[in-house]
Design a protein around this motif. Sequence first.
Motif, PDB file in Angstrom:
ATOM      1  N   ALA A 291       4.306  -1.923  -4.425  1.00 16.71           N
ATOM      2  CA  ALA A 291       5.476  -1.215  -4.965  1.00 16.71           C
ATOM      3  C   ALA A 291       6.552  -1.034  -3.900  1.00 16.71           C
ATOM      4  CB  ALA A 291       5.055   0.141  -5.526  1.00 16.71           C
ATOM      5  N   LEU A 292       6.146  -0.885  -2.655  1.00 19.65           N
ATOM      6  CA  LEU A 292       7.112  -0.684  -1.566  1.00 19.65           C
ATOM      7  C   LEU A 292       8.036  -1.890  -1.377  1.00 19.65           C
ATOM      8  CD1 LEU A 292       4.983   1.139   1.163  1.00 19.65           C
ATOM      9  CD2 LEU A 292       7.009   2.035  -0.008  1.00 19.65           C
ATOM     10  N   LEU A 293       7.602  -3.063  -1.859  1.00 15.76           N
ATOM     11  CA  LEU A 293       8.461  -4.248  -1.762  1.00 15.76           C
ATOM     12  C   LEU A 293       9.756  -4.038  -2.542  1.00 15.76           C
ATOM     13  CD1 LEU A 293       5.788  -7.071  -2.248  1.00 15.76           C
ATOM     14  CD2 LEU A 293       6.823  -6.317  -0.095  1.00 15.76           C
ATOM     15  N   GLY A 294       9.703  -3.229  -3.583  1.00 18.49           N
ATOM     16  CA  GLY A 294      10.878  -2.993  -4.409  1.00 18.49           C
ATOM     17  C   GLY A 294      11.958  -2.190  -3.714  1.00 18.49           C
ATOM     18  N   VAL A 295      11.612  -1.480  -2.625  1.00 14.80           N
ATOM     19  CA  VAL A 295      12.608  -0.653  -1.933  1.00 14.80           C
ATOM     20  C   VAL A 295      13.708  -1.527  -1.319  1.00 14.80           C
ATOM     21  CG1 VAL A 295      11.549  -0.598   0.379  1.00 14.80           C
ATOM     22  CG2 VAL A 295      12.846   1.380  -0.450  1.00 14.80           C
ATOM     23  N   TYR A 296      13.389  -2.789  -1.050  1.00 13.88           N
ATOM     24  CA  TYR A 296      14.378  -3.709  -0.475  1.00 13.88           C
ATOM     25  C   TYR A 296      15.593  -3.826  -1.387  1.00 13.88           C
ATOM     26  CZ  TYR A 296      16.441  -8.083   1.209  1.00 13.88           C
ATOM     27  OH  TYR A 296      17.306  -9.047   1.675  1.00 13.88           O
TER      28      TYR A 296
END
Length: 320
Positions: A291-296
């Motif tokens: 899910a942290l990939l979406g912060v980009y």
Amino acid sequence: MKNLAQAEEDEAQELVAPKTWKQRLWSITKVVLKFAVTSVLLYFVFRKVNFQDVKYRLLHANYWWMFAALLSFFASMVLSSWRLSSFFKSIRLKLDPRFNFRLYLLGLFYNFLLPGGIGGDGYKIYLLNKNYKLPAKKVFWAIMFDRLSGLWAIGLIIVALIFLIPQIDIHIGIPLSIFVVASGLYYFVAYKFFREYTLYFWQAHLKAIGVQSLQLVAIVFIMIGQDFDGKYSPYLLSFLISALATIVPISVGGAGIRETVFTWLTKFFPMEKSLAVFLPGTFYIISLLVALLGVYYVIRPSRLSDGLPKAEDNFETGDN
């Protein structure tokens, strides 16, 4: 269902409309409540399961198998975004696979890490409505059927796993018949009242089976990393039941709910308690990392649609 669709549409409007003090207060209250529920659930779990045993499993895990589980979960997200594209195609919206996956990751981030703010589904509705002038309700129902296909796949695999667990003293014909009848009613309602969403119906549902299977493979990899040599089926069934329990968004990313369900099911299935808590906890960590990939795309929103065709090129014309 109409109220739910309107709620999603209203939620999407929060992205552009300034919030009143009541809306801000409610957003903060939701965050506090979700963290409170998560904390209470985990407190009761670790009253029954030794925290040090779970910690030992984490510190002595085989991290190569953990990495394999991460890759399997990531693959399930790729396939899940492809599944969603089937329902978008039903409403004549043919998104570039790269944009669709980027949007999926961004939605995953919103759902997972912003528990009191705009949801990932609400953001998709807002963005697709803004860029492609699609009615919000059309996008909502595409997303809803995407979710329903996932539930259908979970039901199918649960029926298969029931057959493999002798502790469940029930003839396989009973759950199988219930599933077949429910599937028939499900398709009838979809075809009768939402016909356009059935254009790629079974294609999407086959993908849904793949999504859930890849997540079960992730669980198997985690268990192999614990040198597990027992029966996998009780843990896999418990994982799917816990997934159903997280449908109601009362905790942060489902944390606490899965662990509670697993702990409760140890009363009925032959499962080691520390492993039964370790599995959903590790799955949560893996989900969080993906899910942290979406912060980009939150930091650099312009990258969401970089190198993609114009919006008007994403609509199909003619009959499907």
